[in-house]
Motif scaffolding. Structure first.
Motif, mmCIF file in Angstrom:
data_model
loop_
_atom_site.group_PDB
_atom_site.id
_atom_site.type_symbol
_atom_site.label_atom_id
_atom_site.label_comp_id
_atom_site.label_asym_id
_atom_site.label_seq_id
_atom_site.Cartn_x
_atom_site.Cartn_y
_atom_site.Cartn_z
ATOM 1 N N GLY A 42 0.816 -1.213 0.000
ATOM 2 C CA GLY A 42 0.000 0.000 0.000
ATOM 3 C C GLY A 42 0.845 1.257 0.000
ATOM 4 O O GLY A 42 0.515 2.246 -0.661
ATOM 5 N N ALA A 46 0.628 3.951 -3.083
ATOM 6 C CA ALA A 46 0.258 5.350 -2.881
ATOM 7 C C ALA A 46 1.122 6.290 -3.717
ATOM 8 O O ALA A 46 0.706 7.405 -4.015
ATOM 9 C CB ALA A 46 0.357 5.708 -1.404
ATOM 10 N N GLU A 88 -8.786 -1.537 -2.406
ATOM 11 C CA GLU A 88 -8.154 -0.308 -1.921
ATOM 12 C C GLU A 88 -6.828 -0.048 -2.629
ATOM 13 O O GLU A 88 -6.514 1.099 -2.958
ATOM 14 C CB GLU A 88 -7.943 -0.375 -0.410
ATOM 15 C CG GLU A 88 -9.208 -0.203 0.385
ATOM 16 C CD GLU A 88 -9.758 1.203 0.309
ATOM 17 O OE1 GLU A 88 -8.998 2.169 0.505
ATOM 18 O OE2 GLU A 88 -10.965 1.333 0.045
ATOM 19 N N MET A 92 -5.781 3.166 -4.766
ATOM 20 C CA MET A 92 -4.595 3.972 -4.473
ATOM 21 C C MET A 92 -3.733 4.130 -5.714
ATOM 22 O O MET A 92 -3.173 5.205 -5.953
ATOM 23 C CB MET A 92 -3.777 3.342 -3.341
ATOM 24 C CG MET A 92 -4.294 3.685 -1.970
ATOM 25 S SD MET A 92 -3.139 3.188 -0.694
ATOM 26 C CE MET A 92 -3.845 1.653 -0.194
ATOM 27 N N LYS A 93 -3.604 3.070 -6.494
ATOM 28 C CA LYS A 93 -2.801 3.154 -7.716
ATOM 29 C C LYS A 93 -3.426 4.146 -8.694
ATOM 30 O O LYS A 93 -2.721 4.930 -9.322
ATOM 31 C CB LYS A 93 -2.666 1.773 -8.360
ATOM 32 C CG LYS A 93 -1.668 0.883 -7.650
ATOM 33 C CD LYS A 93 -1.632 -0.549 -8.079
ATOM 34 C CE LYS A 93 -1.850 -0.895 -9.481
ATOM 35 N NZ LYS A 93 -1.704 -2.325 -9.779
ATOM 36 N N ASN A 95 -5.417 6.693 -7.965
ATOM 37 C CA ASN A 95 -5.444 8.048 -7.427
ATOM 38 C C ASN A 95 -4.066 8.591 -7.069
ATOM 39 O O ASN A 95 -3.974 9.687 -6.526
ATOM 40 C CB ASN A 95 -6.342 8.101 -6.191
ATOM 41 C CG ASN A 95 -7.778 7.792 -6.522
ATOM 42 O OD1 ASN A 95 -8.245 8.070 -7.610
ATOM 43 N ND2 ASN A 95 -8.489 7.191 -5.588
ATOM 44 N N SER A 96 -3.023 7.868 -7.350
ATOM 45 C CA SER A 96 -1.689 8.320 -6.946
ATOM 46 C C SER A 96 -1.157 9.430 -7.834
ATOM 47 O O SER A 96 -0.177 10.076 -7.488
ATOM 48 C CB SER A 96 -0.711 7.149 -6.959
ATOM 49 O OG SER A 96 -0.455 6.733 -8.282
ATOM 50 N N ALA A 103 -4.279 11.079 -1.155
ATOM 51 C CA ALA A 103 -3.601 9.801 -1.377
ATOM 52 C C ALA A 103 -2.924 9.330 -0.098
ATOM 53 O O ALA A 103 -2.977 8.150 0.250
ATOM 54 C CB ALA A 103 -2.586 9.937 -2.494
ATOM 55 N N THR A 106 -5.649 8.242 2.369
ATOM 56 C CA THR A 106 -6.201 6.942 1.985
ATOM 57 C C THR A 106 -5.291 5.825 2.469
ATOM 58 O O THR A 106 -5.774 4.804 2.972
ATOM 59 C CB THR A 106 -6.375 6.867 0.459
ATOM 60 O OG1 THR A 106 -7.222 7.923 0.044
ATOM 61 C CG2 THR A 106 -6.978 5.546 0.044
ATOM 62 N N PHE A 107 -3.990 6.014 2.326
ATOM 63 C CA PHE A 107 -3.055 5.002 2.803
ATOM 64 C C PHE A 107 -3.143 4.841 4.312
ATOM 65 O O PHE A 107 -3.132 3.719 4.821
ATOM 66 C CB PHE A 107 -1.616 5.345 2.403
ATOM 67 C CG PHE A 107 -0.601 4.485 3.090
ATOM 68 C CD1 PHE A 107 -0.473 3.145 2.767
ATOM 69 C CD2 PHE A 107 0.200 4.996 4.094
ATOM 70 C CE1 PHE A 107 0.430 2.333 3.423
ATOM 71 C CE2 PHE A 107 1.115 4.200 4.743
ATOM 72 C CZ PHE A 107 1.236 2.871 4.413
ATOM 73 N N TYR A 110 -6.237 2.922 5.158
ATOM 74 C CA TYR A 110 -6.000 1.535 4.741
ATOM 75 C C TYR A 110 -5.169 0.804 5.798
ATOM 76 O O TYR A 110 -5.510 -0.293 6.227
ATOM 77 C CB TYR A 110 -5.297 1.574 3.386
ATOM 78 C CG TYR A 110 -4.697 0.283 2.889
ATOM 79 C CD1 TYR A 110 -5.472 -0.687 2.300
ATOM 80 C CD2 TYR A 110 -3.332 0.059 2.989
ATOM 81 C CE1 TYR A 110 -4.917 -1.853 1.814
ATOM 82 C CE2 TYR A 110 -2.769 -1.102 2.509
ATOM 83 C CZ TYR A 110 -3.562 -2.052 1.918
ATOM 84 O OH TYR A 110 -3.005 -3.204 1.453
#
Length: 171
Positions: A42, A46, A88, A92-93, A95-96, A103, A106-107, A110
């Protein structure tokens, strides 16, 4: 004779308890390793857009390995947690690319949810299941509307130009 039988039963109970503790300890270590692998994946997901092609391929292999580790755990809710983590990580990938605070947040969410699952698997299993059902519903709505749009585009591209729609009156 009675003393020997009592000593044998007592030794059996002690051996059983110690074996159970060793197995529980090993299961906790395996579970922690799987969660650490998902958190590491993760962290890399990110910052996906800033990675090179080789690094992206390496991160993809780390994600698939961590997902497999999670699915093989003998713990309640491991498969739901793996499905949730995969969704998730994909988010993340995607939205990075914006390199924003979102971002990073989110991490952190997570990571916290996975650590919460490690401490309370039954409660987190319900939360994962709720999120998965919600995402499935949202994806279903999106796919239905896109399917309707695709059907309309196909129909409009395959209509002959000489035919006109009926206007309701007699011609």
């Amino acid at each position: 004779f009675i003393a020997i039988v009592v000593a044998g039963v007592l030794a059996g109970l002690i051996a059983r308890a110690s074996t159970k503790r060793v197995i529980d300890h090993q299961n906790r270590e395996i579970k922690a390793a799987a969660i650490m692998a998902l958190i590491g994946a993760g962290r890399r997901a990110a910052v996906w857009s800033s990675l090179g092609a080789d690094a992206k391929q390496h991160v993809d292999s780390l994600i698939s390995e961590a997902d497999l580790r999670m699915r093989l755990l003998p713990v309640t809710g491991a498969i739901a947690a793996a499905d949730w983590a995969t969704h998730e990580l994909e988010g993340m990938k995607k939205n990075s690319s914006n390199f924003s605070f979102k971002a990073e947040q989110t991490f952190f969410d997570y990571r916290d949810r996975l650590l919460d699952w490690q401490l309370r698997p039954a409660k987190a299993k319900k939360l994962f299941a709720f999120d998965l059902v919600q995402w499935q519903y949202e994806d279903g709505q999106t796919s239905q509307s896109s399917l309707v749009m695709q059907q309309q585009e196909w129909a409009s591209s395959h209509v002959e130009p000489s035919t006109t729609p009926l206007t309701g009156g007699a011609t």
